[in-house]
Write a protein that holds these residues in place. Structure first.
Motif, short mmCIF file in Angstrom:
data_model
loop_
_atom_site.label_atom_id
_atom_site.label_comp_id
_atom_site.label_asym_id
_atom_site.label_seq_id
_atom_site.Cartn_x
_atom_site.Cartn_y
_atom_site.Cartn_z
N ASP A 49 0.86 -1.18 0.00
CA ASP A 49 0.00 0.00 0.00
C ASP A 49 0.90 1.23 0.00
OD1 ASP A 49 -1.78 2.06 0.45
OD2 ASP A 49 -2.78 1.09 2.13
N MET A 50 0.77 2.05 -1.05
CA MET A 50 1.61 3.24 -1.19
C MET A 50 0.91 4.52 -0.74
SD MET A 50 3.73 2.70 -4.72
CE MET A 50 4.65 4.21 -4.39
N GLU A 51 -0.21 4.39 -0.02
CA GLU A 51 -0.99 5.55 0.39
C GLU A 51 -0.16 6.60 1.13
OE1 GLU A 51 -4.73 6.61 3.31
OE2 GLU A 51 -4.62 4.61 2.42
N LYS A 52 0.73 6.15 2.00
CA LYS A 52 1.53 7.09 2.80
C LYS A 52 2.99 7.12 2.35
CE LYS A 52 -1.50 6.46 6.71
NZ LYS A 52 -1.67 5.98 8.08
N SER A 53 3.23 6.72 1.11
CA SER A 53 4.59 6.62 0.60
C SER A 53 5.23 7.99 0.39
CB SER A 53 4.57 5.87 -0.73
OG SER A 53 5.85 5.87 -1.31
N ALA A 54 6.54 8.01 0.54
CA ALA A 54 7.32 9.22 0.32
C ALA A 54 7.70 9.40 -1.16
CB ALA A 54 8.58 9.20 1.18
N ILE A 55 7.38 8.40 -2.01
CA ILE A 55 7.68 8.49 -3.44
C ILE A 55 6.47 8.04 -4.24
CG2 ILE A 55 10.17 8.17 -3.16
CD1 ILE A 55 9.83 5.28 -4.08
N ASP A 56 6.48 8.33 -5.55
CA ASP A 56 5.38 7.87 -6.40
C ASP A 56 5.77 6.54 -7.06
OD1 ASP A 56 6.98 8.43 -8.66
OD2 ASP A 56 6.02 10.36 -9.01
N LEU A 57 4.83 5.96 -7.80
CA LEU A 57 5.03 4.65 -8.40
C LEU A 57 6.20 4.64 -9.38
CD1 LEU A 57 4.28 1.70 -8.82
CD2 LEU A 57 2.49 2.46 -10.41
N GLU A 58 6.32 5.67 -10.20
CA GLU A 58 7.41 5.70 -11.18
C GLU A 58 8.78 5.71 -10.49
OE1 GLU A 58 9.03 8.31 -14.98
OE2 GLU A 58 7.04 8.74 -14.17
N GLU A 59 8.89 6.49 -9.42
CA GLU A 59 10.15 6.51 -8.67
C GLU A 59 10.44 5.15 -8.03
OE1 GLU A 59 10.77 10.84 -6.78
OE2 GLU A 59 8.78 9.99 -6.41
N LEU A 60 9.39 4.52 -7.49
CA LEU A 60 9.56 3.19 -6.90
C LEU A 60 10.03 2.19 -7.95
CD1 LEU A 60 9.28 1.22 -4.52
CD2 LEU A 60 6.89 0.89 -5.22
N GLN A 61 9.44 2.25 -9.13
CA GLN A 61 9.85 1.35 -10.20
C GLN A 61 11.33 1.52 -10.52
OE1 GLN A 61 6.87 2.71 -12.97
NE2 GLN A 61 5.60 0.89 -12.67
N ASN A 62 11.79 2.75 -10.57
CA ASN A 62 13.21 3.02 -10.86
C ASN A 62 14.12 2.49 -9.77
OD1 ASN A 62 12.59 4.27 -13.30
ND2 ASN A 62 12.43 6.29 -12.36
N VAL A 63 13.75 2.72 -8.51
CA VAL A 63 14.56 2.25 -7.39
C VAL A 63 14.63 0.72 -7.41
CG1 VAL A 63 14.64 2.04 -4.86
CG2 VAL A 63 14.14 4.26 -5.92
N LEU A 64 13.49 0.07 -7.61
CA LEU A 64 13.46 -1.39 -7.61
C LEU A 64 14.23 -1.98 -8.78
CD1 LEU A 64 9.82 -2.07 -6.40
CD2 LEU A 64 11.94 -2.36 -5.10
N LYS A 65 14.18 -1.32 -9.93
CA LYS A 65 14.95 -1.81 -11.08
C LYS A 65 16.44 -1.76 -10.76
CE LYS A 65 16.01 -1.31 -15.95
NZ LYS A 65 17.20 -2.10 -15.70
N GLU A 66 16.89 -0.67 -10.16
CA GLU A 66 18.30 -0.55 -9.79
C GLU A 66 18.70 -1.63 -8.79
OE1 GLU A 66 19.06 3.41 -8.36
OE2 GLU A 66 18.40 4.33 -10.25
N LYS A 67 17.86 -1.86 -7.79
CA LYS A 67 18.15 -2.89 -6.79
C LYS A 67 18.18 -4.27 -7.45
CE LYS A 67 18.17 -0.14 -3.16
NZ LYS A 67 19.36 0.13 -2.38
N GLY A 68 17.24 -4.51 -8.35
CA GLY A 68 17.20 -5.79 -9.05
C GLY A 68 18.42 -6.02 -9.91
N ASP A 69 18.89 -4.97 -10.57
CA ASP A 69 20.11 -5.08 -11.38
C ASP A 69 21.31 -5.49 -10.53
OD1 ASP A 69 18.64 -4.37 -13.62
OD2 ASP A 69 19.39 -2.30 -13.68
N VAL A 70 21.41 -4.92 -9.34
CA VAL A 70 22.51 -5.25 -8.43
C VAL A 70 22.41 -6.71 -7.98
CG1 VAL A 70 23.50 -4.78 -6.15
CG2 VAL A 70 22.86 -2.88 -7.66
N LEU A 71 21.18 -7.16 -7.70
CA LEU A 71 20.96 -8.52 -7.20
C LEU A 71 20.94 -9.57 -8.32
CD1 LEU A 71 18.16 -7.84 -4.58
CD2 LEU A 71 20.47 -8.65 -4.09
N GLY A 72 20.79 -9.13 -9.56
CA GLY A 72 20.69 -10.07 -10.66
C GLY A 72 19.31 -10.70 -10.78
#
Length: 90
Positions: A49-72
């Protein structure tokens, strides 16, 4: 706003911790988490639930993509309504 996060890739230490830490860092509440490892292949689905999130969905997608790239692994975040519409059976 409900978001579905999927993670797929070879199993390794730290996948769940990394994704969970991102959620905590940005004030995103994990409502459901399900993960399975089949013959070394890691698969996780998380509903958050992103209701109280400090970022929006697009920013979250970018952060998670970067983390995924690091983890493979591949990490995707989609609005729940879109995810459910794409995966509807029948």
């Amino acid at each position: 706003m409900k978001v579905v996060i999927t993670v797929v890739g070879l199993d390794r230490t730290g996948i769940i911790a990394t994704v969970s830490n991102v959620m905590a860092e940005y004030g995103i509440n994990i409502e459901t988490i399900n993960q399975v490892i089949l013959d070394g292949l890691f698969n996780m689905v998380m509903i958050v639930d992103m209701e109280k999130s400090a970022i929006d969905l697009e920013e979250l997608q970018n952060v998670l993509k970067e983390k995924g790239d690091v983890l493979g692994v591949e990490i995707r975040a989609q609005h729940a309504d879109i995810f459910y519409a794409m995966h509807r059976v029948g």
